[in-house]
Design a protein around this motif. Structure first.
Motif, PDB file in Angstrom:
ATOM      1  N   LEU A 325       0.718  -1.246   0.042  1.00 14.31           N
ATOM      2  CA  LEU A 325      -0.030  -0.065   0.008  1.00 14.31           C
ATOM      3  C   LEU A 325       0.850   1.370  -0.103  1.00 14.31           C
ATOM      4  O   LEU A 325       0.542   2.263  -0.744  1.00 14.31           O
ATOM      5  CB  LEU A 325      -0.855  -0.067   1.293  1.00 14.31           C
ATOM      6  CG  LEU A 325      -2.338  -0.421   1.054  1.00 14.31           C
ATOM      7  CD1 LEU A 325      -3.051  -0.479   2.615  1.00 14.31           C
ATOM      8  CD2 LEU A 325      -3.059   0.186  -0.053  1.00 14.31           C
ATOM      9  N   ASP A 328       2.575   1.762  -3.196  1.00 13.18           N
ATOM     10  CA  ASP A 328       1.701   2.540  -4.203  1.00 13.18           C
ATOM     11  C   ASP A 328       1.489   3.905  -4.112  1.00 13.18           C
ATOM     12  O   ASP A 328       1.432   4.792  -5.123  1.00 13.18           O
ATOM     13  CB  ASP A 328       0.380   1.824  -4.483  1.00 13.18           C
ATOM     14  CG  ASP A 328       0.146   0.479  -5.012  1.00 13.18           C
ATOM     15  OD1 ASP A 328       1.176   0.330  -5.564  1.00 13.18           O
ATOM     16  OD2 ASP A 328      -0.788  -0.260  -4.616  1.00 13.18           O
ATOM     17  N   VAL A 329       1.388   4.333  -2.855  1.00 12.45           N
ATOM     18  CA  VAL A 329       1.151   5.827  -2.468  1.00 12.45           C
ATOM     19  C   VAL A 329       2.433   6.504  -2.985  1.00 12.45           C
ATOM     20  O   VAL A 329       2.615   7.659  -3.423  1.00 12.45           O
ATOM     21  CB  VAL A 329       1.039   6.069  -0.877  1.00 12.45           C
ATOM     22  CG1 VAL A 329       1.003   7.452  -0.713  1.00 12.45           C
ATOM     23  CG2 VAL A 329      -0.145   5.495  -0.595  1.00 12.45           C
ATOM     24  N   ARG A 331       4.490   5.641  -5.348  1.00 13.92           N
ATOM     25  CA  ARG A 331       4.783   5.659  -6.660  1.00 13.92           C
ATOM     26  C   ARG A 331       3.804   6.872  -7.192  1.00 13.92           C
ATOM     27  O   ARG A 331       3.922   7.548  -8.213  1.00 13.92           O
ATOM     28  CB  ARG A 331       4.394   4.330  -7.269  1.00 13.92           C
ATOM     29  CG  ARG A 331       5.361   3.481  -7.142  1.00 13.92           C
ATOM     30  CD  ARG A 331       5.078   2.126  -7.554  1.00 13.92           C
ATOM     31  NE  ARG A 331       6.009   0.968  -6.819  1.00 13.92           N
ATOM     32  CZ  ARG A 331       5.777  -0.265  -6.528  1.00 13.92           C
ATOM     33  NH1 ARG A 331       4.588  -0.639  -7.045  1.00 13.92           N
ATOM     34  NH2 ARG A 331       6.757  -0.909  -5.844  1.00 13.92           N
ATOM     35  N   ALA A 332       2.819   7.004  -6.523  1.00 12.83           N
ATOM     36  CA  ALA A 332       1.511   8.030  -7.212  1.00 12.83           C
ATOM     37  C   ALA A 332       2.094   9.328  -6.921  1.00 12.83           C
ATOM     38  O   ALA A 332       2.083  10.215  -7.674  1.00 12.83           O
ATOM     39  CB  ALA A 332       0.348   7.777  -6.330  1.00 12.83           C
ATOM     40  N   HIS A 333       2.963   9.493  -5.557  1.00 12.85           N
ATOM     41  CA  HIS A 333       3.780  10.751  -5.361  1.00 12.85           C
ATOM     42  C   HIS A 333       4.841  11.181  -6.455  1.00 12.85           C
ATOM     43  O   HIS A 333       4.869  12.038  -7.063  1.00 12.85           O
ATOM     44  CB  HIS A 333       4.217  10.818  -4.050  1.00 12.85           C
ATOM     45  CG  HIS A 333       3.249  11.284  -2.878  1.00 12.85           C
ATOM     46  ND1 HIS A 333       3.177  12.506  -2.408  1.00 12.85           N
ATOM     47  CD2 HIS A 333       2.399  10.629  -2.122  1.00 12.85           C
ATOM     48  CE1 HIS A 333       2.100  12.726  -1.749  1.00 12.85           C
ATOM     49  NE2 HIS A 333       2.009  11.524  -1.626  1.00 12.85           N
TER      50      HIS A 333
END
Lengths: 906, 85
Positions: A325, A328-329, A331-333
């Protein structure tokens, strides 16, 4: 298989010290402990793995653990991992299944039946835990798992953690009460557990209303609580944080991760974002990404210490990954804040993996960086090695992953991917791909991209090689032979492998047409090419076929030489390391040549030696070949019952291969029936398999037709029916013509010996002696003996008459003496039972006999009117007394000791 | 139903508000916060496989899903937003 990776995948997860005791789950976990199947199904970050691991540690039952990933959707990867995990828990139990799963094309149900039968008599219970099952849930894996679930032995408990309900018959399991389920609602932390986590474990000292606010806002989601804890850990303004948090309706993980990230110093934050492109992290790898020597190690230690969602992957703290999780955060950043850096980070990762030889990771990152040309280069460079190590599954996946446009001018790469497809039996579309490669070759050389010019030179020959493979698969022998011929003719000097492979395919095609001389020649070329290319197990497999054909040609001495040469090769290369797979097969095949020479003690010794090497020294076909060879020995000892039992057992463990089945087990069985006097049984065999005297003759069914002639002769002897004799004689005459046309000397000896018997039975003594004289002429130089010992009534009389007619009667006299000796009881194949220091009890013998059947543990228990536990205990004692670790080995050992038939005779 | 390989537009409703930065993570889908506290993810999905991939991403993030709907005509504002970086 990459053994280092294997080890981390089979490692049980390490628990962090900050685990909240989940007393609320005690009841459901108690139920799960008894349940055949447990499903832990919840979204990411609900603590599935932690709950399962804590629970399994508490119940002290051996656990086979597999952490699955996306590549395990491929059954050819999934299965070996699962079996290896089980093998580690119950050593010896999975050796047969692993051999089948990794080196044969048997359906998965066959492999799993062996697994189920083995575990069903295991004395103890165990758990197979498949973590992150959603990553592997493909149709193939689901089919295998459904079979396992439907046949689950009571000893085996299955635990799956998954983010999505798997494609398994869950409702059926629920209806039968065989499924324990732990779902998100169960895993959620309630207010007490939230308080225990934040206040007891992490000393945050939060007031009740804050705890309750956090519980409501996170809905007891552990990953969110963990983020909240990290955020709260070092701040004074707790109430402000709580107020803002509860008032915000943003996605909770996003919000909290933002908070956590926002509180990190710039260098930590940058490190986290940089390395978020990685699926696994090590200090040297991170260093390659951030470009600052020496800093990555300290950084990883710091993240580990501060519990920043870093998961250790090995015992030595070399490899880590981020919690899914959190990754994923991150990578989004990264994508949002520094979109232009993403490709470069992947590129660096690709370079690092390429330099450390991890080509799969290197290719994945190159593709993620959008560098398809770089990915294509990496793949092309890696192909020869992957082909050598039989990692066609990897090549197969790349065939889908690489974009079509990079293949357009890369003939070597495009063709390499075809090889992966063919090895995975994925033949549709191969011909199109081959044509595309040929079109590339028509273009000017300057337009093509080639990494290794040597590989480029082999392309035209290998296109033809794959065409030959397609033709063999389609059963078109003529096309296979001509394509293979073109491949051999166009292969550049030094390309042993292409020549060897094409020769092997040509050999197979010649064999199928019955042209054994041509097939033999091709196989010899094949074996000669495979050795320098390093494919030693294949050299052994090839040698078996060569020896088989030499026997068919009547060249017993050559067959012996071929097998001894292969055995020497195997021993030279095994050295002090593990025995080369296929070594046991050489010994079994040598026992057959010894049997033909009439040397039963040597044949018995070789079988014992083969068995002693264990399952991993044999090809998948070896268990059935060993049983057939042992059955021949028992039949030579006139122990018909043992011979028939061994042949039934051989049918049960039968595994096919590429070679045509020219000696089917059922025909060997019919021979034993005919020789033992069970003419009706032998006749039934011919009816059942549709074998008749007016069939068209071909080499592929020669053994069956000769068997039929034997059956007819036995029938004539038993009933005096003239019709049987007439039919046998006519069939033998036709077979003789066919064998002579095919130069099959081995068949000629047998046919002439049988014709002698037929003439003798018809009273044509001169014709009988002529035929027998011809057989002896052919047999003597090569030392064929067995055929004259087994043949039916009248042979002794005929040999006696023949001896007086020959100028040098020594060989015939030798045969006569051997026949006389054979009438005495001799048990060459049986070891003295005194070899067993602790003899089996009668009950253990009963269980042992049933272990040789298809029955699983519970059925054996029913058969003997005992409990399953009793069967398990007996099995454990049997294994110990026989010195084996699995069911199949126990049964072969028992055959060797002659235990099974002695018991049956009581 | 559309055939498995025909591209379609989809609206995916999520229970919570999702920050704009996730747009690139969801392959250029637009992210539209709704007044009721939910989020509408809108965009063009190449085929069924791409749709399932998208749903798997949402699942892996633990984003609570409310509805998935194929929309026949691309709403004009979605196209406009889709062109923004």
């Amino acid at each position: 298989m990459d053994t280092a990776l294997l080890a981390t995948k089979l490692l049980r997860p390490r628990l962090r010290p900050d685990v909240v005791p989940r007393t609320r789950l005690a009841e459901v976990l108690d139920r799960a402990t008894q349940s055949p199947v447990t499903l832990v199904s919840a979204p990411a970050g609900f603590g599935k793995t932690t709950v399962v691991e804590t629970w399994l540690r508490g119940i002290h039952r051996p656990v086979a653990w597999v952490s699955l990933d996306g590549s395990d959707r491929d059954l050819s990867r999934f299965l070996p991992y699962a079996l290896t995990a089980l093998e580690q828990v119950v050593p010896g139990s999975m050796s047969a299944a692993l051999t089948l799963a990794t080196s044969s094309r048997e359906p998965v149900e066959t492999v799993l039946t062996g697994v189920v039968n083995e575990l069903s008599v295991y004395d103890g219970e165990l758990t197979l835990a498949l973590d992150d099952y959603h990553l592997a849930d493909s149709p193939d894996v689901a089919r295998a798992m459904t079979f396992l679930v439907d046949h689950l032995p009571p000893q085996l408990h299955l635990v799956l953690t998954t983010r999505a309900d798997p494609a398994l018959p869950l409702s059926r399991l629920r209806a039968r009460g065989e499924l324990a389920e732990i779902r998100a609602a169960d895993l959620r932390f309630d207010t007490d557990e939230v308080a225990a986590y934040l206040n007891d474990l992490h000393d945050l000292g939060l007031p009740a209303h804050a705890v309750s606010a956090l519980e409501t806002r996170t809905e007891g989601w552990v990953a969110a609580l963990q983020l909240a804890m990290l955020s709260l850990r070092e701040r004074g303004d707790v109430s402000q944080f709580i107020d803002r948090f509860t008032g915000d309706d943003r996605f909770v993980v996003d919000y909290l991760a933002d908070e956590v990230l926002g509180r990190q110093p710039d260098d930590v934050r940058r490190f986290l974002l940089d390395t978020s492109v990685l699926e696994r992290l090590s200090a040297p790898l991170c260093e390659a990404l951030i470009g600052e020597p020496g800093r990555a190690h300290t950084m990883l230690e710091r993240l580990d210490r501060e519990n920043l969602f870093l998961v250790r992957l090995d015992e030595h703290r070399r490899w880590y990954r981020y919690h899914h999780l959190f990754a994923d955060v991150l990578r989004a950043h990264l994508h949002r804040e520094r979109p232009s850096d993403v490709a470069e980070l992947h590129r660096r990762a690709s370079r690092w993996f390429a330099e450390s030889g991890a080509v799969e990771d290197a290719v994945r990152h190159a593709l993620a960086a959008g560098d398809s040309a770089q990915a294509a280069d990496l793949v092309e460079r890696a192909l020869p090695d992957l082909q050598r190590t039989r990692r066609e599954d990897v090549i197969r996946r790349w065939a889908d992953a690489l974009p079509g446009e990079v293949l357009g001018n890369r003939p070597v790469l495009a063709l390499g991917l075809v090889g992966g497809l063919m090895a995975s039996n994925d033949l549709a579309g191969v011909e199109d791909r081959l044509r595309q490669v040929e079109q590339m070759l028509a273009r000017p050389e300057a337009e093509l991209v080639v990494v290794d010019p040597a590989e480029r030179r082999s392309v035209p020959a290998r296109v033809e090689l794959y065409r030959a493979g397609l033709a063999v698969a389609a059963g078109d022998s003529a096309a296979a032979i001509s394509s293979a011929g073109r491949a051999i003719a166009t292969a550049p000097p030094g390309d042993d492998l292409t020549v060897a492979s094409a020769s092997g395919l040509a050999g197979l095609a010649f064999w199928a047409t019955g042209d054994i001389l041509a097939a033999h020649e091709s196989y010899v070329v094949c074996a000669r090419g495979l050795e320098p290319a390093g494919y030693l197990t294949d050299v052994l497999g090839c040698s078996l076929t060569i020896a088989d054909m030499e026997l068919a040609l009547g060249r017993l001495l050559d067959a012996d030489r071929t097998l001894r040469g292969a055995l020497d090769l195997a021993r030279r290369h095994s050295g002090s390391g593990p025995t080369l797979r296929g070594t046991a097969d050489m010994l079994v095949a040598l026992s057959r040549t010894a049997w033909h020479r009439g040397d039963l003690p040597a044949a018995a010794r070789l079988l014992r030696e083969a068995e002693g090497l264990g399952e991993s020294a044999g090809l998948p076909q070896n268990p059935y070949r060993w049983r057939v060879a042992m059955a021949r020995l028992r039949a030579a000892e006139r122990d018909w019952r043992a011979a028939l039992e061994l042949l039934d057992d051989a049918e049960r463990v039968y595994v096919g291969d590429f070679a045509p089945p020219v000696h089917p087990i059922h025909a060997t069985r019919a021979r034993v029936l005919a020789t033992s006097g069970d003419v009706a049984g032998a006749r039934a065999w011919a009816r059942e398999h549709g074998i008749g005297t007016s069939d068209e003759l071909s080499y592929l069914h020669e053994y069956e037709h000769v068997t039929l002639a034997r059956v007819l002769l036995a029938e004539h002897h038993a009933t005096g029916a003239g019709r049987s004799l007439h039919e046998a004689a006519a069939l033998l005459d036709r077979l003789l013509v066919a064998a002579r046309a095919g130069a099959r000397g081995g068949a000629l000896i047998e046919l002439e010996a049988l014709r002698a018997l037929a003439h003798h039975a018809a009273g044509a003594e001169k014709l009988a002696l002529d035929a027998l004289g011809h057989a002896v002429d052919l047999a003597e130089p090569q030392g064929w003996v067995r055929l004259f010992l087994d043949s039916g009534p009248g042979m002794g009389e005929l040999l006696g008459a023949l001896a007086s007619r020959r100028s040098d009667p020594s060989f015939v006299q030798h045969l006569l003496a051997r026949r006389a000796g054979d009438l005495l009881p001799a048990r060459a194949a049986t070891e003295s039972v005194a070899a067993l220091p602790d003899p089996l009890s009668d009950r253990e013998l009963d269980v042992l006999r049933l272990l040789g059947s298809d029955l699983a543990g519970p059925a054996i228990a029913r058969e003997l009117f005992v409990s399953l536990n009793t069967v398990r205990t007996h099995t454990r004692h049997i294994y110990t007394k026989l010195g084996v670790t699995n069911r199949r080995a126990a049964v072969s050992r028992a055959h060797q000791l002659g235990l099974l038939t002695r018991g049956a005779g009581r | 139903m559309n055939t498995a390989h025909e591209p379609e537009w989809f609206e995916i409703r999520l229970q919570q508000h999702l920050d704009q930065r996730w747009a690139s993570w969801f392959d250029g889908m637009t992210i539209e916060p709704q007044a009721d506290g939910s989020t509408l993810l809108r965009g063009h999905v190449a085929d069924q496989a791409a749709l399932h991939g998208l749903l798997a991403r949402l699942r892996d993030l633990g984003l609570p899903l409310v509805s998935v709907a194929a929309v026949p005509v691309p709403p004009p504002q979605a196209i406009k937003k889709g062109n923004q970086p």
